[in-house]
Write a protein that holds these residues in place. Sequence first.
Motif, short mmCIF file in Angstrom:
data_model
loop_
_atom_site.label_atom_id
_atom_site.label_comp_id
_atom_site.label_asym_id
_atom_site.label_seq_id
_atom_site.Cartn_x
_atom_site.Cartn_y
_atom_site.Cartn_z
N THR A 6 0.79 -1.15 -0.04
CA THR A 6 -0.01 0.02 0.21
C THR A 6 0.88 1.25 0.20
N ALA A 7 0.44 2.31 -0.49
CA ALA A 7 1.00 3.58 -0.71
C ALA A 7 -0.02 4.52 -0.21
N THR A 8 0.22 5.70 0.58
CA THR A 8 -0.81 6.54 0.75
C THR A 8 -0.45 7.84 0.61
N TYR A 9 -1.29 8.67 0.02
CA TYR A 9 -0.85 10.08 -0.41
C TYR A 9 -1.85 10.95 0.45
N THR A 10 -1.16 11.83 1.24
CA THR A 10 -1.44 12.94 2.11
C THR A 10 -1.31 14.10 1.46
N SER A 11 -2.27 15.13 1.76
CA SER A 11 -1.76 16.63 1.34
C SER A 11 -2.56 17.43 2.00
N PRO A 12 -2.27 18.79 2.27
CA PRO A 12 -3.07 19.65 3.06
C PRO A 12 -4.57 19.70 2.61
N ALA A 13 -4.70 19.60 1.22
CA ALA A 13 -6.10 19.58 0.48
C ALA A 13 -6.80 18.19 0.78
N PRO A 18 -6.82 10.80 3.67
CA PRO A 18 -5.67 10.63 2.70
C PRO A 18 -6.09 9.57 1.48
N HIS A 19 -5.42 9.46 0.54
CA HIS A 19 -5.79 8.69 -0.50
C HIS A 19 -5.06 7.55 -0.54
N ALA A 20 -5.42 6.28 -0.39
CA ALA A 20 -4.73 4.94 -0.41
C ALA A 20 -4.66 4.27 -1.82
N LEU A 21 -3.57 3.67 -2.18
CA LEU A 21 -3.63 2.90 -3.30
C LEU A 21 -2.99 1.89 -2.77
N SER A 22 -3.34 0.45 -3.51
CA SER A 22 -2.85 -0.84 -2.86
C SER A 22 -3.01 -1.79 -4.26
N ALA A 23 -2.07 -2.70 -3.84
CA ALA A 23 -2.14 -4.02 -4.94
C ALA A 23 -2.13 -5.30 -3.99
N PRO A 24 -2.92 -6.17 -4.17
CA PRO A 24 -2.89 -7.34 -3.41
C PRO A 24 -1.76 -8.42 -3.30
N LEU A 25 -1.26 -8.88 -2.29
CA LEU A 25 -0.47 -10.01 -2.16
C LEU A 25 -0.98 -11.53 -2.02
N PRO A 26 -0.51 -12.39 -2.62
CA PRO A 26 -0.96 -13.79 -2.10
C PRO A 26 -0.46 -14.09 -1.07
N PRO A 27 -1.27 -14.95 -0.28
CA PRO A 27 -1.10 -15.67 1.02
C PRO A 27 -0.05 -16.32 1.05
N ALA A 57 -0.53 7.10 -12.44
CA ALA A 57 -1.63 7.51 -12.82
C ALA A 57 -2.29 8.50 -11.86
N PHE A 58 -2.22 8.43 -10.50
CA PHE A 58 -2.79 9.09 -9.64
C PHE A 58 -2.14 10.42 -9.47
N LEU A 59 -0.75 10.33 -9.68
CA LEU A 59 0.01 11.62 -9.65
C LEU A 59 -0.18 12.55 -10.82
N THR A 60 -0.19 11.76 -11.93
CA THR A 60 -0.54 12.53 -13.25
C THR A 60 -1.99 13.16 -13.10
N GLN A 61 -3.17 12.41 -12.71
CA GLN A 61 -4.45 13.03 -12.26
C GLN A 61 -4.28 14.46 -11.42
N LYS A 62 -3.60 14.29 -10.41
CA LYS A 62 -3.29 15.28 -9.55
C LYS A 62 -2.64 16.57 -10.15
N MET A 63 -1.43 16.13 -10.95
CA MET A 63 -0.74 17.31 -11.67
C MET A 63 -2.08 17.95 -12.61
N ASP A 64 -2.55 17.38 -13.35
CA ASP A 64 -3.60 17.92 -14.09
C ASP A 64 -4.49 18.92 -13.41
N GLU A 65 -4.92 18.20 -12.32
CA GLU A 65 -6.16 19.08 -11.49
C GLU A 65 -5.32 20.22 -11.05
#
Length: 95
Positions: A6-13, A18-27, A57-65
Motif C-alpha cells: 500500500t501507498a498513501t497520499y496525503t496533502s493539506p487539501a 488521505p488517498h490510499a492505493l494498494s495492490a494485493p499479495l498472495p497468502p 496514474a494518480f499523480l498524473t491526475q493530481k498534476m492535471d488538477e
Amino acid sequence: MSASVTATYTSPANAPSPHALSAPLPPVSSEPSTGERVEYLAALQDSVKTLQGHVNAFLTQKMDEDKAQGGADAKVDDAREEETYGEENVDDEDA
C-alpha cells in the motif's frame, strides 16, 4: 486476512481523508518452502509494479488538477513540473 502492498497520499487539501492505493499479495504459509518463497517474491515484485502504475496514474491526475486550478495565466514548464512533482525545490538562481 489478505495482505497487500500500500501507498498513501496525503496533502493539506485532502488531510482529513488521505488517498490510499494498494495492490494485493498472495497468502504465504508460516514456513514456506524455497519454491513458495520464490513464487511469493515474484508476486511481490508484480504487485509493486502494479502499485507503481497506480501511483503514476494518480499523480498524473493530481498534476492535471493542479494545472486546471492554476488557470490560463499560469505558465509551467511541464517537463520540469513532472520531474519534480511532490518535491520541494529551491531554484539555483535564487540561492
